[in-house]
Structure formats: C-alpha cells, structure tokens
Design a protein around this motif. Structure first.
Motif, PDB file in Angstrom:
ATOM      1  N   THR A  74      -3.019   8.355  -4.669  1.00  0.00           N
ATOM      2  CA  THR A  74      -2.202   9.506  -5.035  1.00  0.00           C
ATOM      3  C   THR A  74      -2.966  10.800  -4.801  1.00  0.00           C
ATOM      4  O   THR A  74      -4.193  10.836  -4.862  1.00  0.00           O
ATOM      5  CB  THR A  74      -1.772   9.465  -6.518  1.00  0.00           C
ATOM      6  OG1 THR A  74      -2.909   9.684  -7.354  1.00  0.00           O
ATOM      7  CG2 THR A  74      -1.120   8.157  -6.876  1.00  0.00           C
ATOM      8  N   SER A  75      -2.206  11.839  -4.517  1.00  0.00           N
ATOM      9  CA  SER A  75      -2.803  13.151  -4.289  1.00  0.00           C
ATOM     10  C   SER A  75      -1.703  14.192  -4.203  1.00  0.00           C
ATOM     11  O   SER A  75      -0.577  13.888  -3.795  1.00  0.00           O
ATOM     12  CB  SER A  75      -3.594  13.128  -2.973  1.00  0.00           C
ATOM     13  OG  SER A  75      -4.029  14.421  -2.638  1.00  0.00           O
ATOM     14  N   ALA A  76      -2.017  15.431  -4.602  1.00  0.00           N
ATOM     15  CA  ALA A  76      -1.064  16.516  -4.364  1.00  0.00           C
ATOM     16  C   ALA A  76      -0.980  16.757  -2.867  1.00  0.00           C
ATOM     17  O   ALA A  76       0.106  16.915  -2.301  1.00  0.00           O
ATOM     18  CB  ALA A  76      -1.523  17.781  -5.083  1.00  0.00           C
ATOM     19  N   ALA A  77      -2.129  16.745  -2.222  1.00  0.00           N
ATOM     20  CA  ALA A  77      -2.213  16.968  -0.776  1.00  0.00           C
ATOM     21  C   ALA A  77      -3.249  15.996  -0.231  1.00  0.00           C
ATOM     22  O   ALA A  77      -4.440  16.250  -0.303  1.00  0.00           O
ATOM     23  CB  ALA A  77      -2.615  18.412  -0.494  1.00  0.00           C
ATOM     24  N   PRO A  78      -2.804  14.868   0.324  1.00  0.00           N
ATOM     25  CA  PRO A  78      -3.734  13.799   0.687  1.00  0.00           C
ATOM     26  C   PRO A  78      -4.702  14.190   1.799  1.00  0.00           C
ATOM     27  O   PRO A  78      -4.494  15.162   2.522  1.00  0.00           O
ATOM     28  CB  PRO A  78      -2.819  12.660   1.137  1.00  0.00           C
ATOM     29  CG  PRO A  78      -1.515  13.282   1.426  1.00  0.00           C
ATOM     30  CD  PRO A  78      -1.408  14.487   0.559  1.00  0.00           C
ATOM     31  N   SER A  79      -5.753  13.390   1.908  1.00  0.00           N
ATOM     32  CA  SER A  79      -6.705  13.555   3.003  1.00  0.00           C
ATOM     33  C   SER A  79      -5.989  13.282   4.313  1.00  0.00           C
ATOM     34  O   SER A  79      -5.021  12.525   4.360  1.00  0.00           O
ATOM     35  CB  SER A  79      -7.857  12.569   2.842  1.00  0.00           C
ATOM     36  OG  SER A  79      -7.374  11.235   2.900  1.00  0.00           O
ATOM     37  N   LEU A  80      -6.479  13.882   5.372  1.00  0.00           N
ATOM     38  CA  LEU A  80      -5.881  13.622   6.674  1.00  0.00           C
ATOM     39  C   LEU A  80      -6.013  12.146   7.037  1.00  0.00           C
ATOM     40  O   LEU A  80      -5.150  11.578   7.687  1.00  0.00           O
ATOM     41  CB  LEU A  80      -6.546  14.504   7.743  1.00  0.00           C
ATOM     42  CG  LEU A  80      -5.513  15.156   8.653  1.00  0.00           C
ATOM     43  CD1 LEU A  80      -4.780  16.220   7.887  1.00  0.00           C
ATOM     44  CD2 LEU A  80      -6.126  15.687   9.908  1.00  0.00           C
ATOM     45  N   GLU A  81      -7.099  11.536   6.575  1.00  0.00           N
ATOM     46  CA  GLU A  81      -7.324  10.118   6.846  1.00  0.00           C
ATOM     47  C   GLU A  81      -6.185   9.269   6.275  1.00  0.00           C
ATOM     48  O   GLU A  81      -5.639   8.404   6.957  1.00  0.00           O
ATOM     49  CB  GLU A  81      -8.657   9.665   6.227  1.00  0.00           C
ATOM     50  CG  GLU A  81      -9.896  10.019   7.028  1.00  0.00           C
ATOM     51  CD  GLU A  81     -10.313  11.486   6.878  1.00  0.00           C
ATOM     52  OE1 GLU A  81      -9.631  12.252   6.156  1.00  0.00           O
ATOM     53  OE2 GLU A  81     -11.320  11.866   7.504  1.00  0.00           O
ATOM     54  N   SER A  82      -5.840   9.511   5.019  1.00  0.00           N
ATOM     55  CA  SER A  82      -4.802   8.706   4.372  1.00  0.00           C
ATOM     56  C   SER A  82      -3.424   9.026   4.939  1.00  0.00           C
ATOM     57  O   SER A  82      -2.591   8.142   5.107  1.00  0.00           O
ATOM     58  CB  SER A  82      -4.828   8.937   2.863  1.00  0.00           C
ATOM     59  OG  SER A  82      -6.010   8.376   2.330  1.00  0.00           O
ATOM     60  N   TRP A  83      -3.211  10.310   5.207  1.00  0.00           N
ATOM     61  CA  TRP A  83      -1.926  10.700   5.791  1.00  0.00           C
ATOM     62  C   TRP A  83      -1.743  10.038   7.158  1.00  0.00           C
ATOM     63  O   TRP A  83      -0.682   9.529   7.486  1.00  0.00           O
ATOM     64  CB  TRP A  83      -1.876  12.233   5.922  1.00  0.00           C
ATOM     65  CG  TRP A  83      -0.611  12.735   6.526  1.00  0.00           C
ATOM     66  CD1 TRP A  83       0.574  12.947   5.901  1.00  0.00           C
ATOM     67  CD2 TRP A  83      -0.415  13.072   7.899  1.00  0.00           C
ATOM     68  NE1 TRP A  83       1.507  13.409   6.804  1.00  0.00           N
ATOM     69  CE2 TRP A  83       0.927  13.493   8.032  1.00  0.00           C
ATOM     70  CE3 TRP A  83      -1.242  13.063   9.027  1.00  0.00           C
ATOM     71  CZ2 TRP A  83       1.459  13.910   9.252  1.00  0.00           C
ATOM     72  CZ3 TRP A  83      -0.714  13.474  10.242  1.00  0.00           C
ATOM     73  CH2 TRP A  83       0.618  13.896  10.344  1.00  0.00           C
ATOM     74  N   GLY A 127       1.735   3.493   9.666  1.00  0.00           N
ATOM     75  CA  GLY A 127       2.412   2.354   9.068  1.00  0.00           C
ATOM     76  C   GLY A 127       1.538   1.493   8.178  1.00  0.00           C
ATOM     77  O   GLY A 127       1.973   0.453   7.702  1.00  0.00           O
ATOM     78  N   GLU A 128       0.297   1.935   7.919  1.00  0.00           N
ATOM     79  CA  GLU A 128      -0.586   1.131   7.081  1.00  0.00           C
ATOM     80  C   GLU A 128      -0.291   1.315   5.595  1.00  0.00           C
ATOM     81  O   GLU A 128      -0.811   0.584   4.765  1.00  0.00           O
ATOM     82  CB  GLU A 128      -2.056   1.476   7.366  1.00  0.00           C
ATOM     83  CG  GLU A 128      -2.529   0.946   8.700  1.00  0.00           C
ATOM     84  CD  GLU A 128      -3.966   1.348   8.996  1.00  0.00           C
ATOM     85  OE1 GLU A 128      -4.792   1.343   8.074  1.00  0.00           O
ATOM     86  OE2 GLU A 128      -4.246   1.686  10.163  1.00  0.00           O
ATOM     87  N   ALA A 129       0.478   2.335   5.259  1.00  0.00           N
ATOM     88  CA  ALA A 129       0.878   2.554   3.871  1.00  0.00           C
ATOM     89  C   ALA A 129       2.226   3.265   3.881  1.00  0.00           C
ATOM     90  O   ALA A 129       2.577   3.917   4.853  1.00  0.00           O
ATOM     91  CB  ALA A 129      -0.160   3.394   3.129  1.00  0.00           C
ATOM     92  N   ALA A 165       0.859  -1.191   0.000  1.00  0.00           N
ATOM     93  CA  ALA A 165       0.000   0.000   0.000  1.00  0.00           C
ATOM     94  C   ALA A 165       0.889   1.232   0.000  1.00  0.00           C
ATOM     95  O   ALA A 165       1.806   1.343   0.813  1.00  0.00           O
ATOM     96  CB  ALA A 165      -0.903  -0.001   1.228  1.00  0.00           C
ATOM     97  N   ARG A 166       0.627   2.123  -0.947  1.00  0.00           N
ATOM     98  CA  ARG A 166       1.437   3.338  -1.041  1.00  0.00           C
ATOM     99  C   ARG A 166       0.558   4.571  -1.109  1.00  0.00           C
ATOM    100  O   ARG A 166      -0.494   4.552  -1.743  1.00  0.00           O
ATOM    101  CB  ARG A 166       2.314   3.283  -2.298  1.00  0.00           C
ATOM    102  CG  ARG A 166       3.450   2.289  -2.198  1.00  0.00           C
ATOM    103  CD  ARG A 166       4.428   2.495  -3.314  1.00  0.00           C
ATOM    104  NE  ARG A 166       3.892   2.079  -4.592  1.00  0.00           N
ATOM    105  CZ  ARG A 166       4.483   2.368  -5.749  1.00  0.00           C
ATOM    106  NH1 ARG A 166       5.586   3.089  -5.778  1.00  0.00           N
ATOM    107  NH2 ARG A 166       3.963   1.939  -6.880  1.00  0.00           N
ATOM    108  N   LEU A 167       1.018   5.621  -0.474  1.00  0.00           N
ATOM    109  CA  LEU A 167       0.391   6.934  -0.606  1.00  0.00           C
ATOM    110  C   LEU A 167       1.441   7.825  -1.249  1.00  0.00           C
ATOM    111  O   LEU A 167       2.468   8.113  -0.644  1.00  0.00           O
ATOM    112  CB  LEU A 167      -0.017   7.471   0.772  1.00  0.00           C
ATOM    113  CG  LEU A 167      -0.549   8.913   0.811  1.00  0.00           C
ATOM    114  CD1 LEU A 167      -1.811   9.059  -0.027  1.00  0.00           C
ATOM    115  CD2 LEU A 167      -0.832   9.340   2.250  1.00  0.00           C
ATOM    116  N   VAL A 168       1.184   8.189  -2.500  1.00  0.00           N
ATOM    117  CA  VAL A 168       2.206   8.937  -3.234  1.00  0.00           C
ATOM    118  C   VAL A 168       1.779  10.391  -3.425  1.00  0.00           C
ATOM    119  O   VAL A 168       0.680  10.668  -3.908  1.00  0.00           O
ATOM    120  CB  VAL A 168       2.487   8.281  -4.603  1.00  0.00           C
ATOM    121  CG1 VAL A 168       3.526   9.097  -5.382  1.00  0.00           C
ATOM    122  CG2 VAL A 168       2.971   6.861  -4.414  1.00  0.00           C
TER     123      VAL A 168
END
Length: 610
Positions: free
Chosen positions: A255-264, A270-272, A122-125
């Motif tokens: 992916t996001s320029a500025a992710p949601s606080l939830e995803s961040w 450590g979930e992503a 899982a990645r948050l880019v």
DNA sequence: CCTATACGTACC
DNA sequence: GTACGTATAGGC
C-alpha cells in the motif's frame, strides 16, 4: 550427521560440524547453535543436515534453543533474498533474528503448516481507503486461521498499526522493531513460532518473523526508502515480503499513497492488481513560481496573503520543509535552477576540490565555471531555508499568532508529543516543520499546507528526485480535505511531478517518469548496483574495480564519482541477472575486501543515491 | 638480528 | 568480522 551452519559474517560459505550423538535428533535446520569457531563458541544457525560423517570436523557445542527459530522455508527465503542483494546468507539470517538475550525458547513446535507455493493474490492498493483494506484483510486472514505480517517503514507507524489492529482484530499483535528489548522480541518471536500468536507488526527488522501459515503479508507505504536496510545486508523489506509470499503462500498487499515506480511498473506488467480507492475531493493546489522572487524571503506574497486569510477564517496552517539531506548543488542566481547533467538530467553536485561539478549517475565531471548561460558569475547556494528561518519569518509576518516549530531539534526529548498535542488541540495556529510534521495530517482544522520549496527534493542529485517529490506532494494532497489548499513553491512550477499533483492525475506522472527512466535505461526498466569505495587510494581502487566490472562482467559501469572527501561511487547497470554477474566478477575478491587502497561495499537496487 | 606494523587469508 | 600468519619496514 553433519550440520551446515552459517554465521553473522560477510562470507558466502556455510561451515560443517559433526553433530554429537548426544544432540542427534535435537538439531535441525533453522536452529540456533553454538559452534566452535576460531577456538571459541560462536552463535550460528543450522541451514542444512547431511547424513554423513567426517572425523576431521569439529563438533557442535550445543543447541541454543530447544526448537528451531526459523522454518526451512524462511531459510530459503533468506537465501534467495541474500543472493539478490549480493549479501551473505548468514548475515541475512542472523540479523533477522532478535539480538541475543537471556533465557531460551519454550519447547515444542506445532505440526508444520502445509506450505502452499505461489502468491495467492498480489495487490498494490493506493488511495484513501487503503488503510481500511489492510484492516479488513488482516481480520479476514486471522478469521480464516491464517497468520498476518504487517511491515511499516518506521517504529512510530508500526506502533500506530498495533493500536489499530488490536481494536479491529481483537487480538494483541506481536510488535517487533529495533527498539523493543531483545527479551520481549524473543517472547513475541517464539509465540509466533509456536502458533500462540498469529499477528505480527513491525519494521524491516521483522521481515523474517515466523508467521504461522501466512495468509497475508502487508507492506505499508511500500515506496518508503526506510524499508531498505542502510547497511549490509542491504535487504529491502518489500522484496523479502514478496519472496515470502511466493514461497509461503498467502496474499501480498502493498500500500502507498503514491507507490514506487518499481511497484507501479510491476502492477502494470500484470504481476499485481492495481487497486485505486478514490476518496472524493482534492485540495486546491496553488503553485508559486519562485523565479525572480526575492531570495531573502521564504514565503512569497500570494502565499502570505493566503496564510493570513486562512488564519483569519479560524483555521490552522502547516508550513513544511522537505529537507531530505541535500547535496551541495549550485543554484543559478538569475533563474534559480540548479545546473543539471545534460545526459541524465539529475542535479550536478559541487565539489570544492578542483571546483568541479559531478554527476553522481554517469560520472560526468565538469568545471564549475560557466555555471549558467544566463548568469555571469557562479554562486554556491544552500538549498532551501532552515525551519528556524521560516519560523522567524512567520512570527514576524503574523504577529499575535501562536506559531511553533516541529523538527528533529525541537522535538527532542518529551517535547515532540507536547507540540503535536498542542497543534491537534488547536492551541498552535501555525506550525513550521519538517517531514515529521506532515504526519499530523489528516487533520480537518488545517486549511492551508505549504511546501516552502519543492526544489529541496527536486534538486536532489538522484534520478528519483522527481519521484520523491511526487510522493511527498501527492501524500500531502491526499491527506488534506477538499476544503483545504496545498501551496507549492518552486523554481520549476511546470515540472510534471507538480503538474500531476495539481491535476490529480497520478497516471500522467508515472507514464512521464517511466518514459524518462526507459530512455536512460534506469530502474524499473533495468537494475542498478552501486559500489561504494573508501580508503586512502579510493580513487585507484574504484577505477580498478570499475575496469574489472566492465571487462569481466561486461556491465555498463559509470564513475568513479567522488562522494565527499574519501568516498567514491561506481554505478553498474544490468538486467535481471545483475546480482549474479556482480557476484561472479567480485567473488574472487571476497575476503580481500581490504585490497590495497581501501575497502568496498555493494548496494544492489539502491533506493537512494548519495 | 629482532620487534613493530601491514596486509592477506581463512575460519568447519 | 577478526585472529592469525607471513611479508616488510624500522630500530638497535
């Protein structure tokens, strides 16, 4: 055999039908069937088979298609997602399928692909390289013989990704969204289901598309509220993607320029993996303090000067109004700030009836007089200016300059693409527009971009007002080149969201915002659900439902708060088990949606509070 | 006493 | 969701 069937109905239960011997072996989980329901055949989906018989039951009429539209795993995903959203399984399943169309499916399914369990990666880019990573990830997964699903928040964006991936991957992606005709949607759906196509791009309505052996699921602009359905079943595409990856395997890429606080927050836990792809260069950020500025002008003198300079250098100018539907807030004439809730810090909403201010978060209600300690009277003032107004001012201030406007009204019909093309070709030197004009970036000829009033989003009566503003501004800054400037007009120029954009320090925003959310027990720390009530006695019904949630479910409940004339809102706060608690408490009232006083609707994990 | 409307229930 | 049943009010 007995088949368990769900329908597009707001009911929890599945219904049992006998499978006639003529259909034995041709009916299975995931299959669309026509079943007698209230005397007429109705379209349903089989969710399970039981080796039993009950002569008292009605028999299935027929299978709608020769093959199952959904795999058992996707049925499970739908069930899990429905449970989290307090939605009916049948509605999640049937509304995820394309609408009924002429014709049927081709026959034959390939060997069921072996399903791995657990998300592989899982990645948050974030950052300027994120789009390249999507292309690479998709090409790689396809190369390895796996399927790929790309979910975008809007139709136009989904189309753009089809064009990109067609070129990059050398295959024709299946495009799935609400505006594609049903027959074509089914064509693509069956192609995926039979493994003849492995790449799908779509909007949230494509989130249960039958991707063969998924290797990658992408959620583009994962922070965008458009990923969540605005009506029942209120399911969030990002959460479906997560549930899919957990059960079907493969990688999850948000992916996001500025992710949601939830995803961040999840990445931080450590979930992503949080992956920042830094491009170099940041535009010059200029903040204009609107406090004390003349209220009849929308472009402050220093901004006007900068626009004149930019135009003089032969570069283009973009003026943006972020009017995301505003609440009727009261702005103080003196200091310009709107009155906020002392406990929740969100903007209070003015209600004409009784001349009161309400907090849509905690339900506080206070008389509208004594508006501001610094100001004698009270004055109701709309937030921001209209695009026409800004356009007129720009024309007057910069005579001889080619000025145009791009908003919902001016873009109607075929005019939108024409305006966009004219701007891209440089024929329009100054463009005034709403959110949709921001999509014209990146465009290297733009030397100056101005957000006419950041307060339009900062003053939303929503605890995500700061987050929304940060996401908008950060996205703009990122899309502008280092030789451009971003101007931000606001009554709160020192707000941490603006500060973080100016300093190119996203982490500072997220840490400050998270501290605020934790202090008030708000998401992502805890979960919210809103109960929307309407009807002749909405107030009474909301009050009784609120009392029930407080005593029976033991939840922290805020409100009821009036939303306009006949609508009321309750907010319930809870932990991970919030959907179960709500279900257990409200389930006995199911089917009695029309209690005396009105009807109600649940929105679990709302992304926008109105 | 009968028909019009209102709300609650169940749908297999 | 919505057809249908039973309760309830209004009409003659």
């Amino acid at each position: 055999m007995i088949a368990r069937v769900v329908f597009d109905l707001p009911v929890e239960r599945a219904f049992s039908y006998r499978v006639p011997t003529a259909l034995a072996g041709r009916i299975g989980p995931g299959q669309r069937v026509l079943a007698p329901f209230r005397g007429r055949p109705r379209l349903g989906v089989v969710v399970g088979m039981e080796p039993a018989d009950d002569p008292a039951l009605a028999s299935l009429d027929r299978a709608r298609d020769p093959i199952a539209a959904l795999s058992p795993v996707l049925l499970e995903v739908a069930q899990a997602v429905a449970r989290e959203a307090c939605a009916a399984w049948g509605q999640v399943v049937l509304r995820s399928l394309p609408p009924e169309a002429r014709g049927g499916a081709p026959d034959g399914l390939p060997e069921a692909s072996r399903v791995s369990s657990g998300i592989a990666r899982a990645r948050l880019v974030v950052g300027r390289e994120r789009e390249r990573l999507i292309e690479e990830g998709a090409a790689e997964a396809l190369g390895a013989g796996r399927g790929v699903l790309v979910l975008a928040p809007e139709i136009e964006l989904a189309k753009a990704w089809v064009r990109r991936l067609r070129v990059r991957c050398g295959v024709e992606p299946v495009l799935l969204h609400g505006a594609v005709p049903p027959a074509r949607r089914w064509e693509g759906w069956w192609a995926l289901r039979q493994g003849r196509a492995r790449l799908a791009v779509g909007t949230r309505s494509a989130c249960l598309a039958p991707i063969p052996a998924p290797g990658l699921t992408v959620v583009v602009d994962e922070h965008d509220p458009a990923h969540k359905a605005p009506a029942a079943p209120r399911v969030h595409a990002r959460e479906v993607a997560r549930a899919r990856a957990a059960r079907e395997g493969g990688d999850l890429l948000l992916t996001s320029a500025a992710p949601s606080l939830e995803s961040w927050y999840r990445a931080r836990a450590g979930e992503a993996e949080l992956e920042e792809t830094k491009g170099d260069g940041w535009p010059t950020i200029e903040r204009v303090d609107l406090r004390g500025a003349p209220r009849d002008r929308c472009l402050a003198p220093p901004l006007r000067a900068a626009i004149a300079r930019t135009l003089g250098e032969g570069r283009q100018v973009l003026l943006l109004l972020n009017r995301l539907g505003f609440g009727a807030a009261l702005r103080c004439r003196e200091c310009g700030a709107v009155r906020r809730c002392p406990a929740c810090r969100i903007a209070l909403t003015y209600h004409l009836e009784g001349r009161r201010l309400h907090c849509h978060l905690c339900g506080l209600s206070t008389p509208a007089r004594s508006l501001c300690p610094r100001c004698r009277g009270r004055r109701l003032e709309g937030l921001g200016w209209g695009t026409e107004r800004v356009e007129a001012e720009a024309r007057e201030a910069f005579p001889g300059v080619a000025v145009a406007r791009l908003d919902g009204e001016s873009a109607r019909g075929r005019r939108g693409p024409a305006i966009r093309r004219a701007f891209q070709a440089g024929a329009i030197r100054l463009l005034v527009g709403t959110q949709m004009a921001a999509r014209l970036l990146p465009h290297p000829e733009v030397g100056l971009c101005a957000v006419v009033s950041a307060d339009a989003t900062l003053d939303l009566p929503d605890f995500r007002a700061g987050e929304r503003t940060f996401q908008l501004l950060w996205g703009l800054a990122e899309a502008l080149g280092p030789d451009a400037s971003l101007w931000i007009q606001s009554h709160y120029p020192e707000h941490y969201a603006l500060e973080a954009v100016a300093r190119r320090h996203a982490e500072a925003f997220y840490e400050t915002e998270l501290a605020f959310r934790e202090e008030l027990d708000l998401p992502p720390r805890r979960r919210l659900a809103r109960l929307l009530v309407r009807g002749p006695d909405g107030a009474g019904l909301a009050a009784s439902l609120g009392a029930r949630l407080r005593t029976d479910a033991g939840l922290a409940v805020y409100g009821p708060t009036p939303l306009g004339d006949r609508r009321w809102q309750l907010l319930a706060k809870g932990g991970a088990t919030l959907p179960d608690a709500l279900g257990a408490c409200l389930e006995p009232l199911r089917g009695r949606h029309r209690l005396v006083g009105g009807r109600w609707e649940l929105d679990v994990d709302p992304v926008e509070l109105g």
